[in-house]
Design an enzyme around this catalytic site. Structure first.
Site, PDB file in Angstrom:
ATOM      1  CB  CYS A 118       3.860  -2.375   2.278  1.00 19.76           C
ATOM      2  SG  CYS A 118       3.368  -0.999   3.328  1.00 19.76           S
ATOM      3  CG  HIS A 243       6.041  -1.146  -0.670  1.00 23.27           C
ATOM      4  ND1 HIS A 243       4.853  -0.529  -1.013  1.00 23.27           N
ATOM      5  CD2 HIS A 243       6.383  -0.651   0.552  1.00 23.27           C
ATOM      6  CE1 HIS A 243       4.499   0.287  -0.037  1.00 23.27           C
ATOM      7  NE2 HIS A 243       5.407   0.236   0.913  1.00 23.27           N
ATOM      8  CG  ASN A 273       4.021   3.754   1.212  1.00 22.52           C
ATOM      9  OD1 ASN A 273       3.226   2.855   0.991  1.00 22.52           O
ATOM     10  ND2 ASN A 273       5.041   3.602   2.039  1.00 22.52           N
TER      11      ASN A 273
END
Ligand code: UT7
Length: 317
Positions: A118, A243, A273
């Site tokens: 990520c 993020h 996500n």
């Protein structure tokens, strides 16, 4: 030996993004696993997410990259390096970057993928900036693209409700003044087992609380250091784009950062996500909605499996 003329600075020239059309709501998930809309919204902040049906990582990366390239006004011939940040390719070989470059008509660029999970987009952005400033590339196409849906066990409520698919891209080129600040990056390999896909027959496993504790305690100093290294006070930030892991993490870091004037990205609410795609996706959508102005400063901050992290201040294109 001669050193080529190098650029004084590098900046993000344009952004682009792609999301699959297929929307999966919390109520959809509650039909197939023991979960509910209230739990997901209160613990993670997600209302709905996008899941790719037929699109591959390369398909999504190509569309997002093509949009960023079109918005930059450059032609494929102007790009000589393509970097794709991803950790969810279906196959290990070949990399996505060469495939995407070929599909976009970018002839024989340097092409490689970055796997920093990520945090990958911020790693790729730092590498692109260094390549432009160091004379290794004129313009770089940087893409974050993920298809987490193919690595998630759709019967495991601890991961299936969180992860999603999408892509975001940025074109990085030369600039008279610096438009991408120094990166602050690092890792905590002692926690590498907290997020993992053990082998080719396994699904993604996450020790949620371990990662949550780390993200809410270790990352605001990174955010502050990225500002300090760029010579920017958090109060000057127009946007904070971390993020999109969990809305509670986003808000905890934002509070500690004290960037009072900054628009905080809350893209996770509708996008889920999307790992390395989440930052360029959120920023590109923020710009598209007109929430931030060109020339403003944004702090981007990636973090995830590894555990890895990276952040830098950038000028919004
Ligand atoms: O993107 C890469 C980086 N990743 C992250 O930053 C993720 C960081 N971690 C998190 O965001 C959170 O830890 C999660 C969202 C993964 C989980 O939230 P949590 O508040 O830490 O929940 P938990 O795992 O402690 O579970 C609390 C309870 C448990 O029930 P009991 O044992 O208290 O009875 C779980 O079984 O919630 C239960 N639970 C669920 N209930 C309904 C776990 N998942 C679900 C679910 N629906 N989907």
């Amino acid at each position: 030996m001669r050193i080529p003329d190098i650029a004084a600075g590098a900046k993000v020239l344009a952004l682009g993004h792609y999301q699959p059309a297929h929307v999966v709501t919390n109520d959809d998930l509650a039909k197939t696993m023991d979960t509910n809309d209230e739990w997901i919204q209160s613990r993670v902040g997600i209302k709905e997410r996008r899941v790719a049906k037929d699109e591959s990582v390369e398909d999504m990366a190509t569309i997002a990259g093509g949009k960023a390239l079109a918005a930059s006004g450059l032609s494929p011939d102007d790009v000589d390096l393509v970097i794709v940040a991803t950790c969810t390719l279906e196959t290990q070989i070949p990399n996505a970057a060469a495939v995407v470059a070929h599909r976009l008509g970018i002839k024989s660029p340097g092409a490689f993928d970055v796997n920093a999970a990520c945090a990958g987009f911020c790693y790729a952005l730092a590498t692109a900036s260094a390549a432009v400033r160091g004379g290794a590339a004129r313009n770089v196409l940087v893409i974050g693209a993920e298809k987490l849906s193919q690595w998630v066990d759709w019967t495991d409520r601890s991961t299936a409700v969180i992860f999603a698919d999408g892509a975001g891209a940025a074109v990085v080129g030369p600039s008279e003044t610096p438009g991408i600040g120094p990166v602050v990056w690092g890792s905590a390999g002692d926690k590498s087992e907290a997020i993992e896909v053990k082998d080719r027959d396994s699904f993604l496993h996450q020790e949620g609380q371990t990662v949550f504790r780390w993200a809410t305690t270790a990352l605001h100093p990174v955010a502050l250091e990225a500002c300090a290294r760029a010579g920017v006070d958090p109060s000057e930030l127009a946007a904070f784009v971390p993020h999109q892991a969990n809305l509670r993490i986003v808000e905890a870091i934002a509070r500690k950062l004290g960037a009072d004037k900054a628009v905080v990205a809350r893209d996770i609410v509708h996008a889920g996500n999307t790992s390395a795609a989440s930052i360029p996706l959120a920023l590109s959508r923020m710009v598209e909605r007109g929430e931030v102005s060109s020339g403003g400063l944004a702090l981007v901050l990636g973090f995830g499996a590894g555990l890895t992290y990276a952040g830098q201040v950038i000028e919004i294109p």
